[in-house]
Structure formats: C-alpha cells, structure tokens
Design a protein around this motif. Structure first.
Motif, PDB file in Angstrom:
ATOM      1  N   LEU A  26      56.243  14.407  14.459  1.00  0.00           N
ATOM      2  CA  LEU A  26      57.271  13.467  14.918  1.00  0.00           C
ATOM      3  C   LEU A  26      58.235  14.141  15.884  1.00  0.00           C
ATOM      4  CD1 LEU A  26      58.158  11.415  11.721  1.00  0.00           C
ATOM      5  CD2 LEU A  26      57.119  10.593  13.842  1.00  0.00           C
ATOM      6  N   ILE A  27      58.602  15.372  15.577  1.00  0.00           N
ATOM      7  CA  ILE A  27      59.581  16.057  16.416  1.00  0.00           C
ATOM      8  C   ILE A  27      58.984  16.470  17.754  1.00  0.00           C
ATOM      9  CG2 ILE A  27      61.008  18.139  16.641  1.00  0.00           C
ATOM     10  CD1 ILE A  27      61.436  18.042  13.631  1.00  0.00           C
ATOM     11  N   THR A  28      57.810  17.112  17.686  1.00  0.00           N
ATOM     12  CA  THR A  28      57.262  17.678  18.921  1.00  0.00           C
ATOM     13  C   THR A  28      56.270  16.756  19.606  1.00  0.00           C
ATOM     14  OG1 THR A  28      55.413  18.714  17.803  1.00  0.00           O
ATOM     15  CG2 THR A  28      57.441  19.986  17.935  1.00  0.00           C
ATOM     16  N   GLY A  29      55.702  15.844  18.855  1.00  0.00           N
ATOM     17  CA  GLY A  29      54.696  14.969  19.435  1.00  0.00           C
ATOM     18  C   GLY A  29      53.402  15.709  19.726  1.00  0.00           C
ATOM     19  N   ALA A  30      53.357  16.949  19.301  1.00  0.00           N
ATOM     20  CA  ALA A  30      52.189  17.759  19.635  1.00  0.00           C
ATOM     21  C   ALA A  30      51.099  17.582  18.586  1.00  0.00           C
ATOM     22  CB  ALA A  30      52.593  19.222  19.715  1.00  0.00           C
ATOM     23  N   LYS A  31      49.869  17.713  19.028  1.00  0.00           N
ATOM     24  CA  LYS A  31      48.770  17.695  18.081  1.00  0.00           C
ATOM     25  C   LYS A  31      48.195  19.097  17.905  1.00  0.00           C
ATOM     26  CE  LYS A  31      46.059  14.640  19.621  1.00  0.00           C
ATOM     27  NZ  LYS A  31      44.723  14.040  19.693  1.00  0.00           N
ATOM     28  N   ASP A  32      48.796  19.996  18.649  1.00  0.00           N
ATOM     29  CA  ASP A  32      48.348  21.391  18.610  1.00  0.00           C
ATOM     30  C   ASP A  32      48.484  21.934  17.191  1.00  0.00           C
ATOM     31  OD1 ASP A  32      48.363  24.273  19.024  1.00  0.00           O
ATOM     32  OD2 ASP A  32      50.544  24.031  19.084  1.00  0.00           O
ATOM     33  N   SER A  33      47.415  22.490  16.664  1.00  0.00           N
ATOM     34  CA  SER A  33      47.375  22.764  15.230  1.00  0.00           C
ATOM     35  C   SER A  33      48.400  23.807  14.808  1.00  0.00           C
ATOM     36  CB  SER A  33      45.970  23.189  14.815  1.00  0.00           C
ATOM     37  OG  SER A  33      45.638  24.412  15.430  1.00  0.00           O
ATOM     38  N   ASN A  34      48.696  24.783  15.676  1.00  0.00           N
ATOM     39  CA  ASN A  34      49.638  25.814  15.258  1.00  0.00           C
ATOM     40  C   ASN A  34      51.021  25.248  14.971  1.00  0.00           C
ATOM     41  OD1 ASN A  34      47.648  27.593  15.455  1.00  0.00           O
ATOM     42  ND2 ASN A  34      48.507  28.803  17.143  1.00  0.00           N
ATOM     43  N   THR A  35      51.468  24.344  15.811  1.00  0.00           N
ATOM     44  CA  THR A  35      52.770  23.734  15.592  1.00  0.00           C
ATOM     45  C   THR A  35      52.790  22.986  14.263  1.00  0.00           C
ATOM     46  OG1 THR A  35      52.728  23.329  17.961  1.00  0.00           O
ATOM     47  CG2 THR A  35      54.536  22.351  16.701  1.00  0.00           C
ATOM     48  N   LEU A  36      51.735  22.213  14.047  1.00  0.00           N
ATOM     49  CA  LEU A  36      51.690  21.421  12.826  1.00  0.00           C
ATOM     50  C   LEU A  36      51.625  22.314  11.588  1.00  0.00           C
ATOM     51  CD1 LEU A  36      49.297  18.521  13.872  1.00  0.00           C
ATOM     52  CD2 LEU A  36      51.783  18.639  13.972  1.00  0.00           C
ATOM     53  N   LEU A  37      50.868  23.401  11.697  1.00  0.00           N
ATOM     54  CA  LEU A  37      50.752  24.288  10.541  1.00  0.00           C
ATOM     55  C   LEU A  37      52.063  25.007  10.257  1.00  0.00           C
ATOM     56  CD1 LEU A  37      47.174  25.825  10.775  1.00  0.00           C
ATOM     57  CD2 LEU A  37      48.025  23.944   9.397  1.00  0.00           C
ATOM     58  N   LEU A  38      52.809  25.267  11.317  1.00  0.00           N
ATOM     59  CA  LEU A  38      54.118  25.869  11.117  1.00  0.00           C
ATOM     60  C   LEU A  38      54.993  24.932  10.286  1.00  0.00           C
ATOM     61  CD1 LEU A  38      55.342  28.558  12.067  1.00  0.00           C
ATOM     62  CD2 LEU A  38      56.608  27.246  13.786  1.00  0.00           C
ATOM     63  N   GLY A  39      54.932  23.646  10.650  1.00  0.00           N
ATOM     64  CA  GLY A  39      55.650  22.639   9.858  1.00  0.00           C
ATOM     65  C   GLY A  39      55.185  22.654   8.416  1.00  0.00           C
ATOM     66  N   ALA A  40      53.862  22.739   8.244  1.00  0.00           N
ATOM     67  CA  ALA A  40      53.299  22.757   6.894  1.00  0.00           C
ATOM     68  C   ALA A  40      53.803  23.973   6.120  1.00  0.00           C
ATOM     69  CB  ALA A  40      51.781  22.788   6.963  1.00  0.00           C
ATOM     70  N   LEU A  41      53.847  25.114   6.799  1.00  0.00           N
ATOM     71  CA  LEU A  41      54.299  26.343   6.155  1.00  0.00           C
ATOM     72  C   LEU A  41      55.737  26.195   5.679  1.00  0.00           C
ATOM     73  CD1 LEU A  41      53.520  29.287   5.529  1.00  0.00           C
ATOM     74  CD2 LEU A  41      54.527  29.925   7.712  1.00  0.00           C
ATOM     75  N   VAL A  42      56.580  25.672   6.562  1.00  0.00           N
ATOM     76  CA  VAL A  42      57.989  25.525   6.200  1.00  0.00           C
ATOM     77  C   VAL A  42      58.140  24.599   5.005  1.00  0.00           C
ATOM     78  CG1 VAL A  42      60.213  24.653   6.963  1.00  0.00           C
ATOM     79  CG2 VAL A  42      58.831  26.047   8.507  1.00  0.00           C
ATOM     80  N   SER A  43      57.518  23.431   5.062  1.00  0.00           N
ATOM     81  CA  SER A  43      57.744  22.527   3.937  1.00  0.00           C
ATOM     82  C   SER A  43      57.031  23.022   2.683  1.00  0.00           C
ATOM     83  CB  SER A  43      57.367  21.088   4.295  1.00  0.00           C
ATOM     84  OG  SER A  43      55.988  20.884   4.236  1.00  0.00           O
ATOM     85  N   GLY A  44      55.912  23.741   2.850  1.00  0.00           N
ATOM     86  CA  GLY A  44      55.249  24.330   1.683  1.00  0.00           C
ATOM     87  C   GLY A  44      56.147  25.348   1.002  1.00  0.00           C
ATOM     88  N   LEU A  45      56.789  26.193   1.807  1.00  0.00           N
ATOM     89  CA  LEU A  45      57.685  27.205   1.241  1.00  0.00           C
ATOM     90  C   LEU A  45      58.894  26.549   0.573  1.00  0.00           C
ATOM     91  CD1 LEU A  45      57.647  30.022   3.951  1.00  0.00           C
ATOM     92  CD2 LEU A  45      56.831  30.166   1.590  1.00  0.00           C
ATOM     93  N   ILE A  46      59.450  25.528   1.240  1.00  0.00           N
ATOM     94  CA  ILE A  46      60.596  24.835   0.639  1.00  0.00           C
ATOM     95  C   ILE A  46      60.200  24.274  -0.725  1.00  0.00           C
ATOM     96  CG2 ILE A  46      62.118  22.821   0.826  1.00  0.00           C
ATOM     97  CD1 ILE A  46      62.110  23.235   3.844  1.00  0.00           C
ATOM     98  N   GLY A  47      59.040  23.628  -0.753  1.00  0.00           N
ATOM     99  CA  GLY A  47      58.568  23.061  -2.019  1.00  0.00           C
ATOM    100  C   GLY A  47      58.431  24.132  -3.086  1.00  0.00           C
ATOM    101  N   THR A  48      57.835  25.265  -2.707  1.00  0.00           N
ATOM    102  CA  THR A  48      57.597  26.330  -3.677  1.00  0.00           C
ATOM    103  C   THR A  48      58.899  26.880  -4.246  1.00  0.00           C
ATOM    104  OG1 THR A  48      55.758  26.945  -2.277  1.00  0.00           O
ATOM    105  CG2 THR A  48      56.329  28.450  -4.029  1.00  0.00           C
ATOM    106  N   PHE A  49      59.872  27.082  -3.363  1.00  0.00           N
ATOM    107  CA  PHE A  49      61.106  27.664  -3.876  1.00  0.00           C
ATOM    108  C   PHE A  49      61.949  26.653  -4.639  1.00  0.00           C
ATOM    109  CE2 PHE A  49      59.559  30.830  -0.928  1.00  0.00           C
ATOM    110  CZ  PHE A  49      59.528  31.901  -1.803  1.00  0.00           C
ATOM    111  N   TRP A  50      61.776  25.391  -4.320  1.00  0.00           N
ATOM    112  CA  TRP A  50      62.387  24.368  -5.176  1.00  0.00           C
ATOM    113  C   TRP A  50      61.813  24.445  -6.578  1.00  0.00           C
ATOM    114  CZ3 TRP A  50      63.353  18.806  -2.978  1.00  0.00           C
ATOM    115  CH2 TRP A  50      64.439  18.859  -2.088  1.00  0.00           C
ATOM    116  N   ILE A  51      60.495  24.573  -6.627  1.00  0.00           N
ATOM    117  CA  ILE A  51      59.849  24.649  -7.940  1.00  0.00           C
ATOM    118  C   ILE A  51      60.403  25.835  -8.727  1.00  0.00           C
ATOM    119  CG2 ILE A  51      57.677  25.100  -9.140  1.00  0.00           C
ATOM    120  CD1 ILE A  51      56.292  23.666  -6.753  1.00  0.00           C
ATOM    121  N   ARG A  52      60.460  26.975  -8.072  1.00  0.00           N
ATOM    122  CA  ARG A  52      61.024  28.154  -8.742  1.00  0.00           C
ATOM    123  C   ARG A  52      62.436  27.900  -9.224  1.00  0.00           C
ATOM    124  NH1 ARG A  52      59.464  33.515  -8.065  1.00  0.00           N
ATOM    125  NH2 ARG A  52      61.661  33.906  -8.352  1.00  0.00           N
ATOM    126  N   GLY A  53      63.219  27.284  -8.349  1.00  0.00           N
ATOM    127  CA  GLY A  53      64.601  26.981  -8.688  1.00  0.00           C
ATOM    128  C   GLY A  53      64.686  26.077  -9.902  1.00  0.00           C
TER     129      GLY A  53
END
Ligand code: ATP
Ligand code: MG
Lengths: 245, 356
Positions: free
Chosen positions: B42-69
């Motif tokens: 939504l932000i970048t409009g890009a379909k380039d996989s690296n950008t999307l995976l970066l997004g995935a990494l960020v939200s994956g990490l956020i989710g994980t540390f929420w769980i820990r919390g």
C-alpha cells in the motif's frame, strides 16, 4: 567456630502474581554447613532458591554471597534444579548434560575440550554413573537422572551448592550414595543447601535447618531448633515426629 | 535450488522450535507477517519482492516481540498469547488484502502468492538472498551451538551460569522469523509453519543427538523443497507451498513408522521379539530349577512336568532343542551343559543389571 557467612539474604520478598509467596525473608547461612530447607508443598522453597540464584527477580530485598552481590560471585555457586523442571526427552547424552556444568567457566562461544570432558567423566564416576555416560538421557531412570544433575553441579567445582529435592524419587541406596557425596562436600569446606521433604532423616543427614512457609519460621543448628514447636509452626497441624535424641 | 536452500534453513531452525515445544510459534510469526506485506504494498505500490518481504520482516518481528511481551508481562499461557497474535495479525492482513483487491488500479496479482506460495516467481536475486541468510545462520549456529543447546535443555540453569538467556533467546527467535519471511514467497503464509516443523519432527525420530537432528532436518527440508517444486512444476498453476508441505509430511509419516529406535514398526517388532525371548528364558529358567535338584544336571525328566509351568508351549521346547540347550529323548527331556550354563548366566544377568 563457624563465623564466616556464606549466604546472606536480606528482607527478601517474592511474588509471582500479586500475593507474595515469600515474605521478608532474612537468612544467614554460615560457611561449611549442610543445611536442609523444609516446609510444606508450595511453601516457597524452590522460589527461595531461584531468587537467591537470580532466576527470579524479587520485589524487594537483596542477596549476597560472601559479602558481595550474587552477580559477582556466580562462579562460587552451583545449582541442582528440581528434576521435573526439564524435558528429559531432549536429544542428548548423560555425558553431554554433565559437561554443561563447565559452560559457565568457558563463557560465550568457547567449546568444551578435553579438560572439560575429563572433569565431566570424573563427576560421573563420583556419582556412579560412568557406565551410563553415552546413554540417551530419556533412557535413564528417575534416580539416575537425579545423579546426572548432581554430577553436573559437581563439575562446576563451586563453594556453595543449592539443590532442589535431590532425593526425590531415588531409592534407599542412591539416597545414601548422594548423602555421602554431600557430606564429603561439607568435609571439603563447602556449603550445601538442600530442599528436603523427609523430616525423619533431617537430624541424621543435616547439621543446619531452615523452616520455611512463606515466612521464615526458624533457622539454626538442627540440634537446637529441630523440634515439634517449629514443625507445628511450619506445617500448621500439630506436627510430631519421633526424634530420637 | 532456492527451495532446497529454503528447506534446509527452515529445517535447521525448526529443530529448535520443535525442541522448545513452540510449535505454534512458526504459525504465529508467518501469519503476523501478512499485514506487513500488505502495508508495504500500500505504501510503496511496489510488487518487488524485497520491499514486500521487508514489510513482512518488520511485522513478523513486531508480532513476535508482542508475544514475548504478553507472556512475560501477563499470566496468559504462551499458547494463548500465540493464538491471540496469530488471529489478530492474520485477520488484519486479510482485511488489507481484500481492500487492496477492491482498488481499481491495483494490480494485485502479486500478492495472493504469499498465501500459498509460488516458487516459479523466485528470481535469481531471491535465491542469492536466501543463500546468504542461510550462510549467516549456519555461522551463528556453529558459534553459539553450546549456548543454544543448554538454553533449550535447561533455561533456568543457563541463567545461573551467567549467560544472558534473553540474548540467546532473541538470537534464535530472530533467525526463525528471518527464515519464515524468506519462505513466504515460496511456501506461503498458511503452510509456512509446517515447513518449519515437519522436517524437524521427522529428523527427531531418527536420532538422539541434537547435532545429527539439525543436519537431518536440513536434509529433509532441502529434499522436500526440491521434490515439491519439481512436482508442482509439472502442473500449471499448482501452488508450490502445499506440494512441498505434502512431501515433507510424507517424510514425517515414514519416520514415525520406520525409524529404528522410536518408530512404531520397529517398536512393535521389538516388543514381539522381546516377549518371545522372555518366554524362552522363563522356560529355560524353570527347567534349570528342575535340573538343579539333581546332582547330574543332564538327568532326564518327563515332559509332563513342564505342563505345570504357565507359558510353556511345544514351540518354546522346539526352540530350546534347536538352540541345543535341551535334548529330547522320547517323552523325556534333559538339559545340555550349554543350556545349563546359559540358564545360570540368565540369573547373574538379572541380578547385576545391564551395564553398557
Ligand atoms: N511460575 C509460577 N507462577 C505462579 N505461581 C507460582 C509459580 N511457581 C510457583 N508458584 C507458586 O508459588 C508458591 C511457592 O512455590 P514453590 O515452587 O516455591 O514451592 P515449594 O516449596 O518448592 O513446593 P514443593 O514442595 O511442591 O516443591 C506456590 O503457591 C506456587 O503455587
Ligand atoms: Mg519445589
């Protein structure tokens, strides 16, 4: 004669939720004693040990080992956890578990070498588990697993040993073997603190005792304070054991 | 190639997830990554996989540390916390995906592959990225092997030795998140956790050593990746993820049945064999007792006596004769020297126990 204080606990209060499970514990353990901690289930015996060892963070209070904070004195302290606290189906061998006792002195990244292996084998020998060194740990009996834990602590070559129910589920022979090892440690000037459930054997095995039930009821030499009065205070009911003097 | 590397890395790290009994962790992380993909798009409009995976990494990490919390701050069980985060993030991610699909201008064809995976969309750069991450992961694994092992086995004890268990834990978890995010494009959000767990669960059946388990899991994972991709390539439009996971599951199934030490088949065979041996030994021991009553151990006795002994069959007698422990003479039997020796050894063995 016993004047040096090995472990000093000041105003220790610990809670898991809101209700404290340990209240204002003050405790001084002199060097060179073999001490039992007794109290009913849920009295906070394991919690006390875990708090002293920094596994749990207390709400208030402090712990010192030979006058210094525990963090600076880790290498002087060894721990035998309650047997049920780990998964014995973990894929590893008896020798490997005992080697873990050397990890602390190794520090980060460095691997155990020959010297560590030799120390581990010696400890296994001491607890009579040498023939089982390559056994998968899930294939050991409860008493044998207990002895492996003891060997792991012996490898640490510490001055103070904390043991959480080392006699749990062991047969009479193993119990005697273990208590002999503990007495040997005491003879070597070490301080040994043991959570113990069998009140009958307290006078025979230990020279020091602490009664615990959320609060500290009493602590001192077995011959002075191991009496019906303290037992009743600790266990609530009118407790009587036949103590042969 | 890419899927083989992917299988290897998820297999290795999956071993740790399995041994920590955090089976749900993989599920939670991969589902938590979904909204990241959508938001990055939504932000970048890009379909380039690296950008999307970066997004995935960020939200994956956020989710994980929420769980820990959640686990450390509240008193919810870890399963509850995992489930909570899983559904929360996945629901949000799906909402975003639906929203994106309704956009008239959005060419969303690229996004649904993250649900079930499409290996064909991997480009060379993706494969390189995977290879590099796997290399780093391998290095870290080798360096901190001792720390990982002791933390998995006994976390409290590790703390008393002076190790910072939080650091070790975060290290493992971060790599698990990284591996999952890398796998999203190939295997997809929904089945990613199976990719993490299946090779490790299969490997556990074959070995009692952590090192061997991790290596085996990597091999199983790599094979699943290769076979899965090959099979799905033969069919147009077949998603890679499900096929890879099916191959991995076959490994698990075979392992549970056929593994020599823990497998069901061999357990059954061993059980039957043990029982037979035991019957034989018991009969022999019974005969030994009778033979002992005579000075001459080879003194013949009537077969009838044996009928008093429960568990005696003609079959066991035949076997004893066959082994040359006992000889028959009409309807009498007598023990051979060899049989006598074996029987008395049986007694000794029982009293000294087994020493390897
Ligand atoms: N992880 C935990 N979370 C919440 N409460 C806990 C936890 N561990 C222990 N407790 C509570 O703290 C109290 C003291 O527990 P502790 O394990 O120290 O008792 P104990 O004296 O060692 O008992 P036992 O003889 O059964 O080993 C108990 O009331 C127990 O319910
Ligand atoms: Mg306890």
């Amino acid at each position: 004669m016993k004047n040096k204080i090995a472990v000093k606990v000041d105003d220790l209060t610990v809670a898991y939720n809101y209700k404290p499970v340990l209240w204002d514990i003050d405790l001084e353990i002199p060097e060179g004693v073999l001490m039992a901690i007794v109290g009913p289930n849920g009295a906070g015996k394991s919690t006390l040990i875990k708090s002293i060892l920094g596994i749990l963070k207390p709400i208030a209070g402090s712990v010192s080992i030979y006058g210094k904070p525990y963090e600076d004195q880790r290498s002087l302290v060894a721990y035998v956890p309650q047997k049920g606290s780990v998964d014995w189906d973990f894929p590893t061998t008896a020798l490997d578990v005992v080697k873990m006792g050397t990890y602390g002195s190794l520090g980060w990244i460095k691997r155990p070498g020959l010297k560590q292996k030799k120390a581990a084998l010696e400890a296994l020998e001491k607890v009579g588990m040498l023939p089982f060194k390559n056994r998968q740990i899930s294939q050991l009996s409860g008493g044998q697993q207990q002895r492996i834990f003891l060997a792991r602590a012996l490898v640490q070559n510490a001055s103070i040993y904390f043991m959480d129910e080392p006699f749990q589920g062991v047969d009479a022979t193993t119990e005697i073997a273990i208590i002999n090892i503990l007495k040997e440690l005491r003879k070597a000037g070490k301080t040994v603190i043991v959570v113990h459930h069998d009140l009958q054997t307290v006078p025979e095995y230990f020279d020091w005792v602490t009664f615990l039930n959320v609060k500290k009821i009493a602590t001192g030499p077995v011959k002075d304070i191991f009496n019906d009065d303290n037992l009743t205070k600790t266990y609530g009911i009118n407790y009587k054991v036949s103590i042969q003097e | 190639m890419g899927t083989a590397i992917l299988g290897a890395i998820t297999g290795m790290l999956g071993s740790f997830a399995v041994l920590r009994k955090q089976s749900l962790l993989g599920d939670a992380i991969s589902h938590a990554a979904l909204p990241g993909i959508a938001i990055a798009f939504l932000i970048t409009g890009a379909k380039d996989s690296n950008t999307l995976l970066l997004g995935a990494l960020v939200s994956g990490l956020i989710g994980t540390f929420w769980i820990r919390g959640i686990i450390t701050k509240t008193h919810l069980k870890s399963d509850t916390a995992l489930g909570l985060i899983l559904s929360l993030f996945f629901g949000f991610g799906m909402l975003l995906l639906t929203y994106i699909q309704k956009q008239p201008n959005a060419n969303q064809a690229g996004l649904d592959k993250y649900l079930f995976g499409q290996a064909a969309t991997l480009v060379e750069r993706d494969v390189w990225l995977m290879a590099i991450v796997t290399g780093i992961c391998l290095l870290v694994l080798l360096l901190f092997w001792k720390e990982f092992k002791i933390l998995l086995f006994d976390a409290d004890y590790t703390k008393t030795l002076g190790f910072n268990t939080k650091t070790i834990d975060i290290l493992i978890t971060s790599f698990i998140v990284l591996a999952i995010v890398l796998g999203l494009q190939t295997v997809g959000v929904v089945l990613m956790s199976a990719m993490l767990l299946a090779p490790a669960a299969a490997a556990r059946q074959w070995t009692n050593s952590l090192g061997v388990m991790v290596i085996l899991a990597a091999i199983f994972g790599a094979f699943s990746g290769v076979f899965g991709t090959a099979i799905s390539a033969t069919q147009n439009n077949l998603s890679t993820g499900p096929v890879i996971v099916i191959v991995a599951s076959i490994f698990v199934l075979l392992s549970f049945v056929f593994s020599p030490s823990r497998g069901l088949l061999f357990k059954q065979i061993r059980f039957i064999k043990n029982r037979r041996d035991l019957e034989l030994h018991k009969t022999l021991a019974f005969m030994y007792n009778i033979a002992e009553t005579h000075e001459d151990i080879t003194h013949p006795h009537a077969i009838k006596i044996l009928n008093n002994f429960q568990g005696f069959t003609k079959g066991t007698l035949q076997k004893l004769v066959h082994k040359n422990y006992v000889k028959l003479d009409g309807n009498m039997w007598y023990m051979t020297e060899e049989g006598f020796k074996t029987a008395s050894n049986l007694y000794n063995q029982q009293t000294t126990g087994d020493n390897e």
